[in-house]
Design a protein around this motif. Structure first.
Motif, PDB file in Angstrom:
ATOM      1  N   GLU A 190       0.844  -1.190   0.000  1.00  0.00           N
ATOM      2  CA  GLU A 190       0.000   0.000   0.000  1.00  0.00           C
ATOM      3  C   GLU A 190       0.878   1.238   0.000  1.00  0.00           C
ATOM      4  O   GLU A 190       1.776   1.385   0.816  1.00  0.00           O
ATOM      5  CB  GLU A 190      -0.918  -0.018   1.225  1.00  0.00           C
ATOM      6  CG  GLU A 190      -2.035   0.981   1.142  1.00  0.00           C
ATOM      7  CD  GLU A 190      -3.040   0.769   2.257  1.00  0.00           C
ATOM      8  OE1 GLU A 190      -3.601   1.766   2.707  1.00  0.00           O
ATOM      9  OE2 GLU A 190      -3.263  -0.374   2.675  1.00  0.00           O
ATOM     10  N   THR A 191       0.602   2.137  -0.959  1.00  0.00           N
ATOM     11  CA  THR A 191       1.369   3.364  -1.105  1.00  0.00           C
ATOM     12  C   THR A 191       0.417   4.548  -1.055  1.00  0.00           C
ATOM     13  O   THR A 191      -0.665   4.501  -1.629  1.00  0.00           O
ATOM     14  CB  THR A 191       2.130   3.373  -2.457  1.00  0.00           C
ATOM     15  OG1 THR A 191       2.893   2.177  -2.543  1.00  0.00           O
ATOM     16  CG2 THR A 191       3.049   4.568  -2.567  1.00  0.00           C
ATOM     17  N   THR A 192       0.826   5.622  -0.393  1.00  0.00           N
ATOM     18  CA  THR A 192      -0.008   6.818  -0.326  1.00  0.00           C
ATOM     19  C   THR A 192       0.056   7.569  -1.647  1.00  0.00           C
ATOM     20  O   THR A 192       0.875   7.271  -2.519  1.00  0.00           O
ATOM     21  CB  THR A 192       0.460   7.755   0.806  1.00  0.00           C
ATOM     22  OG1 THR A 192       1.760   8.240   0.483  1.00  0.00           O
ATOM     23  CG2 THR A 192       0.467   7.052   2.146  1.00  0.00           C
ATOM     24  N   VAL A 193      -0.793   8.602  -1.773  1.00  0.00           N
ATOM     25  CA  VAL A 193      -0.805   9.428  -2.982  1.00  0.00           C
ATOM     26  C   VAL A 193       0.552  10.072  -3.214  1.00  0.00           C
ATOM     27  O   VAL A 193       1.005  10.212  -4.343  1.00  0.00           O
ATOM     28  CB  VAL A 193      -1.920  10.506  -2.872  1.00  0.00           C
ATOM     29  CG1 VAL A 193      -1.882  11.444  -4.061  1.00  0.00           C
ATOM     30  CG2 VAL A 193      -3.279   9.851  -2.748  1.00  0.00           C
ATOM     31  N   GLY A 194       1.252  10.430  -2.154  1.00  0.00           N
ATOM     32  CA  GLY A 194       2.565  11.055  -2.265  1.00  0.00           C
ATOM     33  C   GLY A 194       3.693  10.080  -2.538  1.00  0.00           C
ATOM     34  O   GLY A 194       4.844  10.463  -2.659  1.00  0.00           O
TER      35      GLY A 194
END
Length: 94
Positions: A18-22
């Motif tokens: 899981e990766t954030t928008v940033g």
């Protein structure tokens, strides 16, 4: 291999990074719990009070959606699995 009893199903949980928008990769302890998995084993079914056995409605190899906090996590021969009751499976994925 593990063999589930009654109406239990053993899932190999689909884990996605899981990766954030940033673009920051989240540590596993703050990620949402996965809710999809591939069925690797199915029990014989639930036995009713009158002795009749009701077969499990899902099959080995199917990908399913399950309740977010369902089941028991187990490790067996270096692999992680989730054991859930059939009632905790909410849908199959085509």
């Amino acid at each position: 291999m593990l063999k589930p009893l009654a109406d239990r199903v053993i899932l190999e949980v689909t884990k996605e990074e899981e990766t954030t928008v940033g673009g920051i990769v989240l540590a596993s302890n703050v990620q949402e719990k996965p809710q999809t998995g591939k069925i690797v084993a199915v029990g014989e079914g639930r036995t009713m009070d009158n002795g009749e056995k009701i077969a499990v409605a899902v099959n080995v190899g199917e990908t399913v959606l399950f309740d977010k906090y369902a089941g028991s996590e187990v490790s067996f021969e270096g692999r992680d699995y989730l054991i859930v009751h059939e009632k905790d499976i909410v849908a199959t994925v085509d």
